[in-house]
Design an enzyme around this catalytic site. Structure first.
Site, mmCIF file in Angstrom:
data_model
loop_
_atom_site.group_PDB
_atom_site.id
_atom_site.type_symbol
_atom_site.label_atom_id
_atom_site.label_comp_id
_atom_site.label_asym_id
_atom_site.label_seq_id
_atom_site.Cartn_x
_atom_site.Cartn_y
_atom_site.Cartn_z
ATOM 1 N N HIS A 1 0.599 15.489 -9.283
ATOM 2 C CA HIS A 1 -0.687 15.701 -9.941
ATOM 3 C C HIS A 1 -1.657 16.558 -9.145
ATOM 4 C CE1 HIS A 1 0.215 11.665 -12.024
ATOM 5 N NE2 HIS A 1 0.523 12.678 -12.820
ATOM 6 N N ALA B 1 -9.670 -5.841 0.304
ATOM 7 C CA ALA B 1 -10.676 -6.216 -0.705
ATOM 8 C C ALA B 1 -10.226 -7.391 -1.559
ATOM 9 C CB ALA B 1 -10.980 -5.014 -1.594
ATOM 10 N N GLY B 2 -8.955 -7.807 -1.382
ATOM 11 C CA GLY B 2 -8.499 -8.979 -2.126
ATOM 12 C C GLY B 2 -7.450 -8.691 -3.183
ATOM 13 N N ALA B 3 -7.037 -7.431 -3.277
ATOM 14 C CA ALA B 3 -6.003 -7.112 -4.268
ATOM 15 C C ALA B 3 -4.637 -7.550 -3.745
ATOM 16 C CB ALA B 3 -5.988 -5.616 -4.541
ATOM 17 N N VAL B 4 -3.740 -7.846 -4.671
ATOM 18 C CA VAL B 4 -2.356 -8.123 -4.291
ATOM 19 C C VAL B 4 -1.660 -6.773 -4.205
ATOM 20 C CG1 VAL B 4 -0.203 -9.225 -4.999
ATOM 21 C CG2 VAL B 4 -2.403 -10.325 -5.502
ATOM 22 N N VAL B 5 -1.228 -6.392 -3.012
ATOM 23 C CA VAL B 5 -0.629 -5.062 -2.831
ATOM 24 C C VAL B 5 0.762 -5.227 -2.220
ATOM 25 C CG1 VAL B 5 -0.936 -2.752 -1.831
ATOM 26 C CG2 VAL B 5 -2.949 -4.138 -2.405
ATOM 27 N N PRO B 6 1.805 -5.088 -2.996
ATOM 28 C CA PRO B 6 3.144 -5.233 -2.429
ATOM 29 C C PRO B 6 3.431 -4.116 -1.409
ATOM 30 C CG PRO B 6 3.263 -4.414 -4.674
ATOM 31 C CD PRO B 6 1.835 -4.758 -4.416
#
Ligand code: ACO
Ligand code: LMR
Length: 609
Positions: free
Chosen positions: A273, A296-301
């Site tokens: 992109h 920040a609290g995200a679930v990041v695999p």
């Protein structure tokens, strides 16, 4: 519920064929969810005033095409969304046109390659008006069970596989269109499906970023978690992390950021992109974005491969905590099937449609026409000629050399007979009256009949009849006089025994030198002896001669008039061109050539008396 696109969405599509194609896919979605179609009109100035056809179930809808969005919303006041498929150089104007329409709240731009400056200007205008500008380069937006904007979701089977026929609990936001479809599918397999999925587009300056939609998802009680797929470059992911960290959020956020491989690629290498061009290490890199999102609290695999598992775990947790309730699944087998086109169904052996017509001469289904099975190019390569094509298409066989030569001579000798005969005269009048070629020639051809060139078939039929009945020439002449009338193929207005028709002599001379039997021609020449004894214009004419030799060679009666029609078409076209190259004038007879045998001038009585 859902965001941006829902059951209240009414759409105008700005664009030509690509827009119509998108409308067809949107109609497929409506058919699946069995809701009325929500695209109301198109805006495409070149086709303004026309309409576009959109198949919907087993019906075809006809949607109006307008010149401007203003025209469209005037006629369709409920339209609140525009989908832009206008080419990049005109996309700015199109989007502004849509934003300027009061009723339109959402503009989703599918167009790719829009100049960054233009995209920024449209974004600014949308923000100023409090409207949503999605894209450019968006694949569209879809809310399961409610509304599809664009082709997002893919083919009909995939809509079903991805459970898009009913809402789930996951929102999805991606830059990549392909990945949007992938994540929608993952949400349907590892969780209970989606509420809304949005492609924001991969450009450097998307009209709306992740935060715009995270905010909306947060307010949508049906969305319990959001999957966000970012990529390196820009700061949309960092802003999403800030949004997430700013205060406790109701929705769970699962993220994955593409672009780790860039760490191993040469610096500056382009990565898909337009927006994915900056940041290798540090800010803007996939690693940095993933870290801030995780913080920040995200679930990041750790990797893309872990995304399915993360979606699953978040779903299990939400379910265990009673945030997501089980969904009653409809019977998938009972979902509406997409009606097949007749051609497709025939191909699949599912239906039998009795043919409306049957052709036994020419097959045009391949890359070139096949005349009775012979490819046209092969006939050329092997030195065949026009008479052979006539043979294949009219009498369904390859002509012998003698037959081909005879057909060639018939065409040469009958091609024209000057400007004064009925056909030429009519075509000439047509040409001078300004009638186009095909009509003027057709009007000339329509003169071919019993008194001009159209006696070949009847001549063949009656001479054949005479021989079949075993009549003598005299018996035939008497029979025709008593029962039928003038013998077709006998007689001419100009030619006579004293002024013979050279064309007839030419044909007879050729046939007589060939090793073929000519019983019909011989019989007709005997008939001619009887008729010319009465009057010397009652000769065997061109029609009669053509008929007899062709019947002698076994040509079917149905084909016979065709030879004169074909040959004379050559001459008629010539006459039309000839007249048009001259100073074409209206042809009008002088009054003295007409005899007026009408009532003298008189006063009309009052009406009703
Ligand atoms: N068979 C027998 N007798 C005939 C024929 C004929 N084909 N044509 C004319 N006659 C007779 C008429 O009965 C008439 O006899 P009568 O004087 O005893 O009454 C006499 O010949 C003159 O008849 P007309 O109608 O004046 O002949 P005309 O010269 O006008 O007709 C025409 C010419 C129209 C070609 C006529 O001969 C005819 O109808 N022929 C049959 C159809 C035909 O072959 N048409 C193709 C013409 S050639 C071409 O277009 C390339
Ligand atoms: C022709 O070939 O057009 C002519 O024989 C017809 C005619 O009337 O002369």
């Amino acid at each position: 519920m859902s965001i941006v696109a829902n059951h209240e969405t009414r759409v105008v599509i700005q664009g030509g064929p690509a827009g119509v194609n998108a409308a067809r896919r949107m109609a497929e979605f409506c058919h699946l969810i069995q809701k009325p179609f929500y695209v109301e009109a198109f805006v495409f100035p070149p086709d303004a005033g026309k309409s576009a056809e959109v198949p919907f179930g087993n019906k075809v809808l006809s949607l109006p095409i307008y010149k401007s969005v203003a025209d469209a919303v005037q006629r369709h006041p409920h339209v609140n969304t525009s989908l832009v498929y206008i080419a990049a150089d005109r996309a700015y104007g199109a989007a502004m046109d849509a934003l300027n329409a009061d009723s339109i709240r959402v503009v989703s731009m599918i167009t790719e390659g829009v100049p960054e400056k233009d995209a920024k200007l449209v974004r600014k205008a949308a923000l100023a008006k409090g409207k949503i500008f999605n894209g450019p380069s968006s694949i569209g937006i879809i809310s399961a069970g409610q509304c599809r904007l664009g082709v997002v979701g893919g083919a009909y089977d995939n809509l079903i596989l991805s459970k898009l026929y009913r809402p789930g609990s996951y929102g999805v936001i991606t830059k990549s269109g392909g990945l949007l479809n992938e994540i929608i599918w993952m949400c349907s397999q590892f969780a209970d499906g989606i509420t809304t999925a949005i492609g924001i587009g991969g450009d450097a300056y998307p009209g709306s970023d992740f935060v715009t939609f995270l905010d909306l998802f947060e307010k949508d009680p049906d969305t319990k978690a959001v999957v966000l797929v970012g990529e390196m470059g820009g700061n949309a992911e960092e802003l999403a992390a800030e949004w997430l960290a700013a205060k406790p959020r109701r929705i769970k956020v699962v993220c994955v950021v593409a672009g780790f491989c860039q760490e191993h690629l040469p610096k500056g290498m382009k990565f898909g992109h337009a927006g994915a061009k900056e940041g290798m290490h540090g800010e803007g890199s996939a690693r940095h974005k993933s870290e801030v999102l995780r913080k920040a609290g995200a679930v990041v695999p750790q990797t893309f491969g872990g995304l399915g598992q993360s979606i699953k775990e978040v779903y299990a947790d939400l379910k265990a905590r009673g945030k997501i309730l089980p969904i009653a699944e409809p019977d998938v087998a009972a979902l509406p099937k997409l009606p097949k086109g007749v051609e497709e169904a025939i191909k699949g052996g599912e239906v039998m449609a009795p043919p409306l017509l049957r052709s036994t001469i020419c097959d045009d289904r391949g890359d070139e026409p096949m005349y009775l099975g012979y490819p046209a190019s092969e006939l050329i390569a092997k030195g065949y000629d026009i008479p052979h094509v006539i043979g294949l298409l009219w009498v369904k066989r390859l002509l012998t050399d003698i037959e081909a030569e005879l057909v060639k001579r018939i065409l040469i000798l009958s091609a024209d007979h000057g400007p004064c005969v009925s056909g030429a005269l009519t075509t000439i009048i047509g040409a001078n009256a300004g009638i186009p070629l095909s009509q003027a020639v057709a009007s000339g051809i329509s003169m071919i009949g019993p008194r001009f060139g159209g006696a070949v078939t009847d001549a063949g039929r009656w001479f054949k009849f005479a021989l079949a009945q075993g009549m003598t020439p005299q018996e035939f002449v008497d029979y025709m006089k008593k029962n039928v009338g003038p013998i077709p193929g006998i007689g001419h207005r100009v030619k006579s025994l004293r002024n013979p028709d050279k064309r007839v002599a030419e044909l007879i001379a050729f046939v007589k030198t060939q090793p073929i039997k000519t019983p019909h021609l011989d019989f007709a020449l005997e008939v001619e002896k009887i008729t010319t004894a009465k009057k010397d214009t009652l000769i065997l004419n061109l029609d009669g001669t053509i008929a007899c030799v062709l019947v002698d060679l076994g040509f079917p009666e149905e084909s016979l008039n065709g030879f004169f029609i074909l040959a004379r078409t050559i001459g008629l076209i010539g006459h039309w061109i000839d007249q048009r190259q001259q100073d074409a004038r209206m042809i009008r007879l002088p009054l003295y050539l007409a005899h007026y045998d009408t009532e003298p001038k008189r006063e009309a009585p009052p009406r009703g008396k």
